[in-house]
Design a protein around this motif. Structure first.
Motif, PDB file in Angstrom:
ATOM      1  N   ALA A  60      -5.651  -6.570   5.490  1.00  0.00           N
ATOM      2  CA  ALA A  60      -5.268  -5.237   5.021  1.00  0.00           C
ATOM      3  C   ALA A  60      -4.442  -5.317   3.745  1.00  0.00           C
ATOM      4  O   ALA A  60      -4.621  -4.508   2.824  1.00  0.00           O
ATOM      5  CB  ALA A  60      -4.487  -4.509   6.124  1.00  0.00           C
ATOM      6  N   GLN A  61      -3.532  -6.272   3.685  1.00  0.00           N
ATOM      7  CA  GLN A  61      -2.684  -6.420   2.501  1.00  0.00           C
ATOM      8  C   GLN A  61      -3.507  -6.750   1.267  1.00  0.00           C
ATOM      9  O   GLN A  61      -3.345  -6.134   0.204  1.00  0.00           O
ATOM     10  CB  GLN A  61      -1.660  -7.529   2.764  1.00  0.00           C
ATOM     11  N   ASP A  62      -4.411  -7.725   1.385  1.00  0.00           N
ATOM     12  CA  ASP A  62      -5.242  -8.110   0.240  1.00  0.00           C
ATOM     13  C   ASP A  62      -6.104  -6.946  -0.232  1.00  0.00           C
ATOM     14  O   ASP A  62      -6.237  -6.693  -1.435  1.00  0.00           O
ATOM     15  CB  ASP A  62      -6.131  -9.303   0.601  1.00  0.00           C
ATOM     16  N   TRP A  63      -6.695  -6.244   0.741  1.00  0.00           N
ATOM     17  CA  TRP A  63      -7.603  -5.156   0.367  1.00  0.00           C
ATOM     18  C   TRP A  63      -6.848  -3.972  -0.217  1.00  0.00           C
ATOM     19  O   TRP A  63      -7.327  -3.309  -1.138  1.00  0.00           O
ATOM     20  CB  TRP A  63      -8.434  -4.725   1.572  1.00  0.00           C
ATOM     21  N   LEU A  64      -5.646  -3.706   0.276  1.00  0.00           N
ATOM     22  CA  LEU A  64      -4.850  -2.607  -0.263  1.00  0.00           C
ATOM     23  C   LEU A  64      -4.453  -2.887  -1.714  1.00  0.00           C
ATOM     24  O   LEU A  64      -4.527  -2.000  -2.566  1.00  0.00           O
ATOM     25  CB  LEU A  64      -3.594  -2.403   0.589  1.00  0.00           C
ATOM     26  N   LEU A  68      -5.591  -0.647  -4.906  1.00  0.00           N
ATOM     27  CA  LEU A  68      -4.609   0.005  -5.773  1.00  0.00           C
ATOM     28  C   LEU A  68      -4.721  -0.444  -7.226  1.00  0.00           C
ATOM     29  O   LEU A  68      -4.421   0.332  -8.136  1.00  0.00           O
ATOM     30  CB  LEU A  68      -3.189  -0.278  -5.262  1.00  0.00           C
ATOM     31  N   THR A  69      -5.148  -1.703  -7.440  1.00  0.00           N
ATOM     32  CA  THR A  69      -5.120  -2.259  -8.799  1.00  0.00           C
ATOM     33  C   THR A  69      -6.494  -2.595  -9.352  1.00  0.00           C
ATOM     34  O   THR A  69      -6.671  -2.640 -10.574  1.00  0.00           O
ATOM     35  CB  THR A  69      -4.267  -3.537  -8.830  1.00  0.00           C
ATOM     36  N   GLY A  70      -7.468  -2.913  -8.484  1.00  0.00           N
ATOM     37  CA  GLY A  70      -8.779  -3.359  -8.947  1.00  0.00           C
ATOM     38  C   GLY A  70      -8.748  -4.723  -9.592  1.00  0.00           C
ATOM     39  O   GLY A  70      -9.675  -5.085 -10.333  1.00  0.00           O
ATOM     40  N   ALA A 119       8.246  -1.949   8.285  1.00  0.00           N
ATOM     41  CA  ALA A 119       8.661  -1.212   7.090  1.00  0.00           C
ATOM     42  C   ALA A 119       7.468  -0.931   6.168  1.00  0.00           C
ATOM     43  O   ALA A 119       7.310   0.175   5.637  1.00  0.00           O
ATOM     44  CB  ALA A 119       9.736  -2.002   6.342  1.00  0.00           C
ATOM     45  N   LEU A 120       6.605  -1.920   5.994  1.00  0.00           N
ATOM     46  CA  LEU A 120       5.418  -1.732   5.163  1.00  0.00           C
ATOM     47  C   LEU A 120       4.475  -0.713   5.797  1.00  0.00           C
ATOM     48  O   LEU A 120       3.841   0.092   5.093  1.00  0.00           O
ATOM     49  CB  LEU A 120       4.706  -3.070   4.962  1.00  0.00           C
ATOM     50  N   GLY A 127       2.041   7.521   2.946  1.00  0.00           N
ATOM     51  CA  GLY A 127       1.431   7.703   1.640  1.00  0.00           C
ATOM     52  C   GLY A 127       2.341   7.387   0.473  1.00  0.00           C
ATOM     53  O   GLY A 127       2.033   7.763  -0.663  1.00  0.00           O
ATOM     54  N   GLN A 128       3.436   6.678   0.720  1.00  0.00           N
ATOM     55  CA  GLN A 128       4.395   6.361  -0.333  1.00  0.00           C
ATOM     56  C   GLN A 128       4.222   4.959  -0.906  1.00  0.00           C
ATOM     57  O   GLN A 128       4.939   4.582  -1.834  1.00  0.00           O
ATOM     58  CB  GLN A 128       5.826   6.489   0.217  1.00  0.00           C
ATOM     59  N   VAL A 129       3.304   4.182  -0.366  1.00  0.00           N
ATOM     60  CA  VAL A 129       3.217   2.774  -0.748  1.00  0.00           C
ATOM     61  C   VAL A 129       2.770   2.620  -2.202  1.00  0.00           C
ATOM     62  O   VAL A 129       1.898   3.344  -2.688  1.00  0.00           O
ATOM     63  CB  VAL A 129       2.265   2.005   0.194  1.00  0.00           C
ATOM     64  N   GLN A 130       3.411   1.694  -2.894  1.00  0.00           N
ATOM     65  CA  GLN A 130       3.040   1.289  -4.236  1.00  0.00           C
ATOM     66  C   GLN A 130       2.895  -0.224  -4.256  1.00  0.00           C
ATOM     67  O   GLN A 130       3.325  -0.919  -3.329  1.00  0.00           O
ATOM     68  CB  GLN A 130       4.105   1.740  -5.245  1.00  0.00           C
ATOM     69  N   VAL A 131       2.290  -0.728  -5.306  1.00  0.00           N
ATOM     70  CA  VAL A 131       2.029  -2.168  -5.369  1.00  0.00           C
ATOM     71  C   VAL A 131       3.324  -2.966  -5.267  1.00  0.00           C
ATOM     72  O   VAL A 131       3.376  -4.000  -4.596  1.00  0.00           O
ATOM     73  CB  VAL A 131       1.267  -2.529  -6.667  1.00  0.00           C
ATOM     74  N   TRP A 132       4.383  -2.486  -5.909  1.00  0.00           N
ATOM     75  CA  TRP A 132       5.623  -3.260  -5.867  1.00  0.00           C
ATOM     76  C   TRP A 132       6.208  -3.320  -4.463  1.00  0.00           C
ATOM     77  O   TRP A 132       6.898  -4.285  -4.105  1.00  0.00           O
ATOM     78  CB  TRP A 132       6.638  -2.714  -6.877  1.00  0.00           C
ATOM     79  N   HIS A 133       5.934  -2.308  -3.635  1.00  0.00           N
ATOM     80  CA  HIS A 133       6.362  -2.365  -2.236  1.00  0.00           C
ATOM     81  C   HIS A 133       5.681  -3.542  -1.520  1.00  0.00           C
ATOM     82  O   HIS A 133       6.319  -4.255  -0.737  1.00  0.00           O
ATOM     83  CB  HIS A 133       5.996  -1.068  -1.511  1.00  0.00           C
TER      84      HIS A 133
END
Length: 454
Positions: A60-64, A68-70, A119-120, A127-133
């Protein structure tokens, strides 16, 4: 002395005949013999649940990040941040692990990892997650791993004793890879069905199982293992200990090269799934699942073996690199997927053989530091290698990146195999047998005896 059955520790072998067998048990073990021990059963069952959650989060982490970034490079940065603490602080983690009891240490580290995942999950589900998170969460997990990994590795000896160590290490690997069969498949369903946040949530909750197992263990049945006293210079002492033993330093160097450049599967497989074969999260999960099929097979085969041979490590490393090059050249999805099975098998052979031979060749008071160095080199190489292979993959394509990683593994295995052969008093013998060429290592005295007189 031991509070349970068996001796408390095994003496470190002499460094002669380095490529010869390093026997981990004097008797033949059954495939699941370690599971007869209650404390190890609790540990094993807890890890089954937790490992499944870990693989769910990994996918899930890798795919997210990719969504988000492509960018494959961004996936590489995430991997790098997760393993950067091991590179920076791994040796200090080993010093810490050699001092206290392992079970309380694991209770702390497993709790910290659970809280990070939860937390993640909260950030993603709201819906608040960003790449830096994700970067911060990956780094936090890496910090906990600095202590958790060597503690878990060395705690196995306290659970089963040296006579069952090979079997227990192999079953741990089979456990982790069996979870790899389930975790990616569940993650793929969750990602496509309800989103990545639920995978993070279930991983956080999965830590309840190993925590419960640790609390239910019987202290009197743990094997007594010598602990290192507090003192100055313990880090330097550990480094001197490893560098003075060829049977320790060269396998660590080998897995360092492999871990840095060839084990970056989040980068390679996500790029093949997305860019080469134009699939989605389901194809990426399938690649990981097929690798896990081979890995489980490799771990169970290792559980049946009574020895951990360094020559097997060299052969497996050569095969691993060769299969990566072959996979990189595969023109069809089904061919690439098929190669994932033997690739998983030989990768697990590399892992288990290195782990077992290092533990059995190390004095108990040094085991935490040696295993921390091993994990630091193997996992800590990712912060160096992942951004590099991510850049190569983005710039030149997934096929070039994967083939380059395999080429590094082949070259490192060939060179270090020759070094270990020389350290073990062996020489390369090339000749004919039954009308066919034969290449093998033989003792120097044997080769000299076969040489014609001048």
């Amino acid at each position: 002395m031991s509070t349970g059955s068996g001796a408390a520790s095994a003496p470190a072998p002499e460094p002669h005949d380095t490529l010869s067998a390093l026997d981990t048990s004097a008797r033949k073990n059954s495939m699941f013999s370690s599971l007869r021990i209650r404390n190890y059963r609790l540990f094993f069952l807890g890890q089954v649940v937790s490992n499944t959650g870990t693989w769910m989060q990994r996918i899930a982490q890798d795919w997210l990040v990719l969504t988000l970034t492509g960018s494959s490079a961004a996936v590489g940065i995430t991997t790098a941040l997760q393993f950067l603490p091991m590179l920076l602080f791994g040796l200090y983690g080993g010093v810490l692990v050699d001092r206290p009891r392992k079970r309380p240490t694991l209770l702390v580290t497993q709790t910290a990892m659970a809280l990070t995942s939860l937390a993640l999950a909260a950030l993603t589900l709201t819906g608040q997650v960003q790449v830096w998170h994700i970067y911060v969460a990956a780094f936090a997990l890496g910090l906990a791993t600095v202590v958790d990994n060597p503690a878990r590795q060395s705690f196995v000896t306290e659970l089963v004793g040296p006579g069952q160590l090979q079997n227990a290490v192999s079953l741990n690997s089979a456990n982790f890879q069996s979870a790899r069969l389930v975790g990616p498949a569940v993650a793929g369903l969750l990602i496509t069905g309800v989103g990545t946040g639920w995978a993070f949530l279930l991983n956080g909750l999965s830590f309840i199982a190993p925590l419960a197992g640790l609390l239910l263990m019987r202290s009197r049945e743990l094997h007594t293992v010598e602990r290192a006293p507090r003192g100055k210079g313990q880090l330097r002492e550990g480094l001197r200990y490893v560098t003075g033993r060829p049977e320790l330093i060269w396998p660590i160097v080998l897995v360092g090269f492999i871990g840095t450049f060839a084990f970056n599967f989040p980068v390679y497989l996500s790029a093949f799934a997305d860019d080469v074969f134009h699939g989605g999260a389901g194809v990426y999960s399938m690649f990981n699942t097929l690798m896990a099929v081979g890995s489980v097979s490799g771990a169970l085969l290792a559980a049946r073996r009574g020895t951990a041979r360094l020559r097997l490590l060299i052969v497996a490393a050569l095969a691993f690199g060769g299969l990566e090059i072959l996979a990189a050249a595969s023109p069809e999805l089904w061919m690439f997927a098929l190669i994932m099975v033997p690739l998983g098998l030989v990768s697990m052979t590399v892992n288990v053989t290195t782990n077992t031979s290092l533990q059995m060749s190390t004095d108990p008071a040094m085991r935490g530091r040696v295993m921390a160095l091993y994990m630091m080199v193997f996992l800590g190489g990712s912060p160096v290698g992942a951004p590099i292979v991510g850049w190569v993959t983005d710039t030149y394509g997934a096929r070039v990146g994967f083939a380059a990683g395999g080429a590094v593994a082949v070259a490192a295995a060939a060179v270090i195999g020759l070094i270990l052969a020389r350290a073990g008093g062996l020489r390369l013998s090339v000749g004919w047998h039954g009308g066919h060429p034969r290449v093998r290592f033989v003792p120097r005295e044997h080769q000299e005896a076969l040489a014609p007189a001048v």
